[in-house]
Design a protein around this motif. Sequence first.
Motif, PDB file in Angstrom:
ATOM      1  N   ALA A 261       1.294  12.849  -0.651  1.00 31.59           N
ATOM      2  CA  ALA A 261       1.365  11.576   0.083  1.00 31.59           C
ATOM      3  C   ALA A 261       2.224  11.736   1.340  1.00 31.59           C
ATOM      4  O   ALA A 261       1.875  11.225   2.410  1.00 31.59           O
ATOM      5  N   LEU A 262       3.331  12.466   1.219  1.00 35.42           N
ATOM      6  CA  LEU A 262       4.211  12.690   2.374  1.00 35.42           C
ATOM      7  C   LEU A 262       3.494  13.487   3.459  1.00 35.42           C
ATOM      8  O   LEU A 262       3.561  13.142   4.643  1.00 35.42           O
TER       9      LEU A 262
ATOM     10  N   SER B 184       0.844  -1.197   0.000  1.00 34.70           N
ATOM     11  CA  SER B 184       0.000   0.000   0.000  1.00 34.70           C
ATOM     12  C   SER B 184       0.875   1.240   0.000  1.00 34.70           C
ATOM     13  O   SER B 184       2.033   1.200   0.424  1.00 34.70           O
ATOM     14  N   ASN B 185       0.324   2.343  -0.475  1.00 32.62           N
ATOM     15  CA  ASN B 185       0.975   3.641  -0.368  1.00 32.62           C
ATOM     16  C   ASN B 185       0.965   4.057   1.101  1.00 32.62           C
ATOM     17  O   ASN B 185      -0.032   3.879   1.801  1.00 32.62           O
ATOM     18  N   PHE B 186       2.076   4.642   1.572  1.00 37.07           N
ATOM     19  CA  PHE B 186       2.131   4.993   2.996  1.00 37.07           C
ATOM     20  C   PHE B 186       1.149   6.096   3.392  1.00 37.07           C
ATOM     21  O   PHE B 186       0.962   6.383   4.571  1.00 37.07           O
TER      22      PHE B 186
ATOM     23  N   GLU C 217       1.056  13.567   8.800  1.00 35.76           N
ATOM     24  CA  GLU C 217      -0.068  13.976   9.661  1.00 35.76           C
ATOM     25  C   GLU C 217      -0.622  12.812  10.481  1.00 35.76           C
ATOM     26  O   GLU C 217      -1.224  13.024  11.522  1.00 35.76           O
ATOM     27  N   GLN C 218      -0.424  11.569  10.000  1.00 36.02           N
ATOM     28  CA  GLN C 218      -0.943  10.401  10.713  1.00 36.02           C
ATOM     29  C   GLN C 218       0.045   9.828  11.725  1.00 36.02           C
ATOM     30  O   GLN C 218      -0.316   8.976  12.539  1.00 36.02           O
TER      31      GLN C 218
ATOM     32  N   ARG D  80      12.062  20.294   3.931  1.00 38.20           N
ATOM     33  CA  ARG D  80      11.360  21.463   4.495  1.00 38.20           C
ATOM     34  C   ARG D  80      10.027  21.043   5.107  1.00 38.20           C
ATOM     35  O   ARG D  80       9.649  21.506   6.185  1.00 38.20           O
ATOM     36  N   LEU D  81       9.290  20.171   4.407  1.00 42.78           N
ATOM     37  CA  LEU D  81       8.015  19.679   4.952  1.00 42.78           C
ATOM     38  C   LEU D  81       8.230  18.942   6.270  1.00 42.78           C
ATOM     39  O   LEU D  81       7.509  19.161   7.244  1.00 42.78           O
ATOM     40  N   VAL D  82       9.217  18.063   6.286  1.00 44.98           N
ATOM     41  CA  VAL D  82       9.502  17.277   7.496  1.00 44.98           C
ATOM     42  C   VAL D  82       9.921  18.192   8.643  1.00 44.98           C
ATOM     43  O   VAL D  82       9.398  18.104   9.758  1.00 44.98           O
TER      44      VAL D  82
END
Length: 309
Positions: free
Chosen positions: A221-222, A81-83, A227-228, A250-252
């Motif tokens: 997706a990232l 599955s996609n993460f 967020e989960q 930057r997102l992380v």
Amino acid sequence: MDHYQNDTDYHRPVMLQQCLEALDLQPGGRYVDVTFGGGGHSARILERLGPAGHLYSFDQDADAEQEAAKLASPEFTFIRSNFRHLHQELQRAGALPVDGLLADLGVSSHQFDTPERGFSTRFEGPLDMRMNPEGGETSAADIINDYSEAELHRIFGMYGEVTNARTLAATVAAARRGQSLTTIGALKKAIAPVMPRGKENKYLAQVFQALRIEANDEMAALREMLEQTAQVLRPGGRLVVMSYHSLEDRLVKNFLAKGKFYGEVEKDLFGRTNLPFEVLTRKPVEASPEETALNSRARSAKLRIAVKK
């Protein structure tokens, strides 16, 4: 000990020791590797787990699923599955909460080295680049041939950080008027006039990165996966994320520091923040010169570590 000695040619994991230490592995713990890839990290995590521990590994790639079959054991569950479906899949597996989560973003060396997947600029092959070629997702060829010039300009500039993104988009739009660009060779030939002399390889890597990110909806997706993470990790659980380009990093970084991707930290009436994570890496961990000499992928890797509050 040379921690590469057992690795296959399928995938050489980046910063393996640092990732394992960051997870603070407990033999009886439950862990998630959301990016199985070639299985390098997963295999080493499994070696350190006792019979009471369990590892859940995600990947949407059929090749990764075949590789995962080699690790078959009562302590291991592979989730095709996609993460971005992290919480739902772990809940279905009865695996919540978990003690640690590892995300090694980007493409496995096996995917790069398989010409028909179209990830690498080194081979001739179709412009595909889908992480799950069996799915109905958009391929790189669809992007090149169907996106408007303005959309191409946006993705080349934003996801590839290409300096002449507007000129590149115009060049692609002109080249495809006469014929569809469906192979790596056709795209390289079409954009050759706008490549900076002497920096062709770096330029192509940026163009391919942009196409891959768009084809797989990687940034969304990232964000969804990150967020989960607060929902799936127990208090004290470790979140370990390795990224390979500044957009991902930057997102992380923002998510760990602020609990959100854009804007400032939210505070309550008393000026208190309610952030889900405590960041352990003020600056990201980077690979040693010895490792980057062995593995060029390690050069751009940035590792960030946090603990769930």
